[in-house]
Design a protein around this motif. Structure first.
Motif, PDB file in Angstrom:
ATOM      1  N   LYS A 186      75.277  57.228 -56.044  1.00  0.00           N
ATOM      2  CA  LYS A 186      74.197  56.021 -56.505  1.00  0.00           C
ATOM      3  C   LYS A 186      73.786  55.176 -55.390  1.00  0.00           C
ATOM      4  CE  LYS A 186      75.456  56.034 -61.419  1.00  0.00           C
ATOM      5  NZ  LYS A 186      76.004  55.145 -62.583  1.00  0.00           N
ATOM      6  N   ASP A 187      74.729  54.668 -54.677  1.00  0.00           N
ATOM      7  CA  ASP A 187      74.569  53.847 -53.595  1.00  0.00           C
ATOM      8  C   ASP A 187      73.662  54.387 -52.466  1.00  0.00           C
ATOM      9  OD1 ASP A 187      75.071  51.102 -52.278  1.00  0.00           O
ATOM     10  OD2 ASP A 187      75.677  52.419 -50.641  1.00  0.00           O
ATOM     11  N   TRP A 188      73.929  55.789 -52.406  1.00  0.00           N
ATOM     12  CA  TRP A 188      72.998  56.542 -51.501  1.00  0.00           C
ATOM     13  C   TRP A 188      71.185  56.403 -51.831  1.00  0.00           C
ATOM     14  CZ3 TRP A 188      69.950  60.793 -52.676  1.00  0.00           C
ATOM     15  CH2 TRP A 188      69.166  61.327 -51.537  1.00  0.00           C
ATOM     16  N   ALA A 189      71.293  56.643 -53.311  1.00  0.00           N
ATOM     17  CA  ALA A 189      69.804  56.720 -53.970  1.00  0.00           C
ATOM     18  C   ALA A 189      69.323  55.175 -53.961  1.00  0.00           C
ATOM     19  CB  ALA A 189      70.159  56.941 -55.416  1.00  0.00           C
ATOM     20  N   SER A 190      70.098  54.131 -53.625  1.00  0.00           N
ATOM     21  CA  SER A 190      69.576  52.772 -54.012  1.00  0.00           C
ATOM     22  C   SER A 190      68.958  52.418 -52.530  1.00  0.00           C
ATOM     23  CB  SER A 190      70.500  51.710 -54.377  1.00  0.00           C
ATOM     24  OG  SER A 190      71.534  51.596 -53.330  1.00  0.00           O
ATOM     25  N   ILE A 191      69.301  53.356 -51.454  1.00  0.00           N
ATOM     26  CA  ILE A 191      68.882  52.793 -50.132  1.00  0.00           C
ATOM     27  C   ILE A 191      67.632  53.765 -49.605  1.00  0.00           C
ATOM     28  CG2 ILE A 191      70.994  51.869 -49.320  1.00  0.00           C
ATOM     29  CD1 ILE A 191      71.608  54.219 -47.648  1.00  0.00           C
ATOM     30  N   GLN A 192      67.269  54.417 -50.703  1.00  0.00           N
ATOM     31  CA  GLN A 192      66.157  55.555 -50.135  1.00  0.00           C
ATOM     32  C   GLN A 192      64.715  54.601 -50.155  1.00  0.00           C
ATOM     33  OE1 GLN A 192      67.212  58.571 -48.859  1.00  0.00           O
ATOM     34  NE2 GLN A 192      69.192  57.545 -49.185  1.00  0.00           N
ATOM     35  N   THR A 193      64.205  54.750 -49.177  1.00  0.00           N
ATOM     36  CA  THR A 193      63.148  53.785 -49.041  1.00  0.00           C
ATOM     37  C   THR A 193      61.797  54.581 -49.556  1.00  0.00           C
ATOM     38  OG1 THR A 193      62.692  54.322 -46.678  1.00  0.00           O
ATOM     39  CG2 THR A 193      63.675  52.366 -47.299  1.00  0.00           C
ATOM     40  N   THR A 249      60.390  60.365 -65.282  1.00  0.00           N
ATOM     41  CA  THR A 249      59.322  61.475 -65.430  1.00  0.00           C
ATOM     42  C   THR A 249      58.374  61.063 -64.126  1.00  0.00           C
ATOM     43  OG1 THR A 249      58.091  59.918 -66.866  1.00  0.00           O
ATOM     44  CG2 THR A 249      59.085  61.801 -67.928  1.00  0.00           C
ATOM     45  N   ASP A 250      58.516  60.048 -63.598  1.00  0.00           N
ATOM     46  CA  ASP A 250      57.733  59.352 -62.232  1.00  0.00           C
ATOM     47  C   ASP A 250      58.444  59.675 -61.095  1.00  0.00           C
ATOM     48  OD1 ASP A 250      59.589  57.514 -62.679  1.00  0.00           O
ATOM     49  OD2 ASP A 250      58.303  55.928 -62.334  1.00  0.00           O
ATOM     50  N   LEU A 251      59.477  60.338 -60.996  1.00  0.00           N
ATOM     51  CA  LEU A 251      60.150  60.576 -59.903  1.00  0.00           C
ATOM     52  C   LEU A 251      59.342  61.692 -58.989  1.00  0.00           C
ATOM     53  CD1 LEU A 251      62.825  60.448 -58.335  1.00  0.00           C
ATOM     54  CD2 LEU A 251      63.778  62.374 -59.485  1.00  0.00           C
ATOM     55  N   ASP A 252      59.509  61.312 -57.470  1.00  0.00           N
ATOM     56  CA  ASP A 252      58.720  62.004 -56.608  1.00  0.00           C
ATOM     57  C   ASP A 252      59.819  63.240 -56.334  1.00  0.00           C
ATOM     58  OD1 ASP A 252      57.695  63.124 -54.348  1.00  0.00           O
ATOM     59  OD2 ASP A 252      56.984  61.329 -53.638  1.00  0.00           O
ATOM     60  N   ASP A 258      63.389  66.195 -49.832  1.00  0.00           N
ATOM     61  CA  ASP A 258      63.545  65.865 -48.660  1.00  0.00           C
ATOM     62  C   ASP A 258      64.733  65.157 -48.167  1.00  0.00           C
ATOM     63  OD1 ASP A 258      61.291  67.611 -48.162  1.00  0.00           O
ATOM     64  OD2 ASP A 258      59.906  65.962 -48.008  1.00  0.00           O
ATOM     65  N   ARG A 259      64.984  64.017 -48.946  1.00  0.00           N
ATOM     66  CA  ARG A 259      65.987  63.156 -48.570  1.00  0.00           C
ATOM     67  C   ARG A 259      67.482  63.891 -48.994  1.00  0.00           C
ATOM     68  NH1 ARG A 259      63.567  58.124 -48.663  1.00  0.00           N
ATOM     69  NH2 ARG A 259      61.621  58.429 -47.707  1.00  0.00           N
ATOM     70  N   LEU A 260      67.504  64.534 -49.921  1.00  0.00           N
ATOM     71  CA  LEU A 260      68.868  65.163 -50.239  1.00  0.00           C
ATOM     72  C   LEU A 260      69.017  66.418 -48.891  1.00  0.00           C
ATOM     73  CD1 LEU A 260      68.406  65.920 -54.016  1.00  0.00           C
ATOM     74  CD2 LEU A 260      70.202  64.544 -53.087  1.00  0.00           C
ATOM     75  N   ARG A 261      67.812  67.051 -48.563  1.00  0.00           N
ATOM     76  CA  ARG A 261      68.199  67.812 -47.440  1.00  0.00           C
ATOM     77  C   ARG A 261      68.577  67.443 -45.903  1.00  0.00           C
ATOM     78  NH1 ARG A 261      70.007  72.446 -47.506  1.00  0.00           N
ATOM     79  NH2 ARG A 261      68.612  72.910 -49.067  1.00  0.00           N
ATOM     80  N   ALA A 262      67.963  66.303 -45.834  1.00  0.00           N
ATOM     81  CA  ALA A 262      68.344  65.223 -44.663  1.00  0.00           C
ATOM     82  C   ALA A 262      69.796  64.621 -44.633  1.00  0.00           C
ATOM     83  CB  ALA A 262      67.364  64.026 -44.404  1.00  0.00           C
ATOM     84  N   ALA A 263      70.087  64.415 -45.849  1.00  0.00           N
ATOM     85  CA  ALA A 263      71.768  64.019 -46.087  1.00  0.00           C
ATOM     86  C   ALA A 263      72.423  65.126 -46.044  1.00  0.00           C
ATOM     87  CB  ALA A 263      71.852  63.278 -47.533  1.00  0.00           C
ATOM     88  N   PHE A 290      74.686  57.425 -45.556  1.00  0.00           N
ATOM     89  CA  PHE A 290      74.992  56.243 -46.532  1.00  0.00           C
ATOM     90  C   PHE A 290      74.409  55.044 -45.896  1.00  0.00           C
ATOM     91  CE2 PHE A 290      78.392  59.138 -47.974  1.00  0.00           C
ATOM     92  CZ  PHE A 290      77.928  59.302 -49.175  1.00  0.00           C
ATOM     93  N   GLY A 291      73.907  54.835 -44.660  1.00  0.00           N
ATOM     94  CA  GLY A 291      73.476  53.585 -44.258  1.00  0.00           C
ATOM     95  C   GLY A 291      74.340  52.444 -43.933  1.00  0.00           C
ATOM     96  N   GLU A 292      73.786  51.255 -43.974  1.00  0.00           N
ATOM     97  CA  GLU A 292      74.647  50.263 -43.268  1.00  0.00           C
ATOM     98  C   GLU A 292      76.170  49.705 -44.199  1.00  0.00           C
ATOM     99  OE1 GLU A 292      73.812  48.281 -40.626  1.00  0.00           O
ATOM    100  OE2 GLU A 292      72.338  49.823 -40.191  1.00  0.00           O
ATOM    101  N   GLY A 293      75.965  50.356 -45.237  1.00  0.00           N
ATOM    102  CA  GLY A 293      77.226  49.965 -46.268  1.00  0.00           C
ATOM    103  C   GLY A 293      78.404  50.675 -45.545  1.00  0.00           C
ATOM    104  N   PHE A 294      78.234  52.011 -45.030  1.00  0.00           N
ATOM    105  CA  PHE A 294      79.263  52.721 -44.589  1.00  0.00           C
ATOM    106  C   PHE A 294      79.762  52.043 -43.203  1.00  0.00           C
ATOM    107  CE2 PHE A 294      81.630  56.584 -43.032  1.00  0.00           C
ATOM    108  CZ  PHE A 294      82.176  57.162 -43.924  1.00  0.00           C
TER     109      PHE A 294
END
Length: 321
Positions: A186-193, A249-252, A258-263, A290-294
């Motif tokens: 969930k934290d990973w999802a929260s940092i996806q720009t 329903t509005d999820l891209d 793409d973000r999941l594949r990069a991760a 995971f970004g700056e939190g890791f």
């Protein structure tokens, strides 16, 4: 610091403070106690991520479901005004029982406003950007599911929040790290720009794609690989109980894939580096996920340069001319 240490520190980063969790549960308990005093209420239970123990820091709200007795409300459950009636009735009871000025059970709620499915009850100042709320949802229990009001459609719709609670509980019993790992996702999802990914999307994706009984690094890597393949194959993330259809329903989905594949690529690199003993490289790769939190990898002091000894220049016997 090795990879296990880094994951432990990241777990601490995503977990909510125990005092905050206790406070949120206490507020839910106040709603449960208050509404259980009413003769037309059959039961009250907590739902949402706090009930599933998959909440991450910070906690902004808690969800409670209020099951009314259908005999006492014969007009509820059908199309028309009854959905609005149920929300208004619940709001009135919140004010009477829990209103900050003159609540008869507890003086807790500053303001109560109903939304599409539930009454949003502000415990903190409503103008506070991070105001804590309790979402109180009226419902009728049917055979194996709930009916909840939907103001916008002026009807009642089926749902089953207890299904997800039960499914998460099963996984938690098989692998104690399950809820904590979901918090990481969930934290990973929260940092996806540039893409809004609801935390519930990640939680449902984890049901079928987060393996159990692995170490956390391996489990997370396998999750990203499987989830990327799932989304890239054209599947949507839907209500696991089978009632409400797509969760967002509005999820891209293209961007999510793409973000999941990069991760997945960075996570695979991290696991490989760990396998060859390169903990610093593995931690850097996980930080790319995971970004700056890791945590940062430990800094290393380079060994001093080896300077070869200065030897006397050999004298060569050259013939003189």
């Amino acid at each position: 610091m090795n990879v296990s240490d880094a994951f432990a520190k990241y777990q601490w980063y995503v977990d909510a403070d125990p005092a905050q969790v206790k406070d949120a549960r206490g507020r839910a308990a106040s709603f449960k106690g208050a509404f259980n005093t009413l003769s037309d209420v059959d039961e009250v239970f907590m739902s949402g991520s706090l009930a599933r123990k998959t909440h991450k820091d910070p906690i902004h709200d808690v969800d409670v479901v209020i099951i009314y007795n259908e005999v006492d409300h014969p007009g509820w459950g059908g199309a028309g005004d009854s959905s609005e009636d149920a929300l208004n009735y619940t709001r009135e009871k919140v004010n009477a029982l829990l209103g900050a000025t003159n609540g008869t059970y507890d003086r807790l709620v500053r303001l109560a406003r109903w939304r599409n499915h539930a009454v949003k009850c502000f415990i903190d100042d409503p103008d506070d950007e991070d105001a804590f709320t309790v979402d109180a949802m009226p419902a009728l229990r049917k055979d194996g599911y709930l009916l909840i009001p939907e103001f916008l459609s002026r009807r009642w719709v089926a749902c089953d929040p207890e299904h997800l609670i039960d499914e998460v509980q099963k996984r938690r019993e098989q692998w104690g790290n399950y809820p904590g790992t979901v918090r990481m996702l969930k934290d990973w999802a929260s940092i996806q720009t540039d893409v809004n990914i609801k935390s519930l999307v990640m939680e449902v994706l984890a049901l079928d794609n987060l393996p159990l009984g692995r170490t956390q690094p391996v489990a997370v890597k396998e999750f990203f690989v499987k989830a990327a393949h799932y989304i890239e194959s054209g599947y949507a993330v839907e209500d696991p109980a089978g009632y409400c259809g797509p969760i967002q329903t509005d999820l891209d989905y293209d961007t999510l894939g793409d973000r999941l594949r990069a991760a997945a690529d960075n996570a695979a690199l991290a696991v490989v580096k760990q396998s060859v003993g390169d903990d610093a490289g593995a931690i850097r790769a996980w930080r790319d996920v995971f970004g700056e939190g890791f945590p940062r990898p430990p800094s290393t002091v380079p060994a001093p340069a080896v300077v070869p000894p200065v030897l006397p220049r050999p004298v060569k016997d050259t013939p003189q001319g």
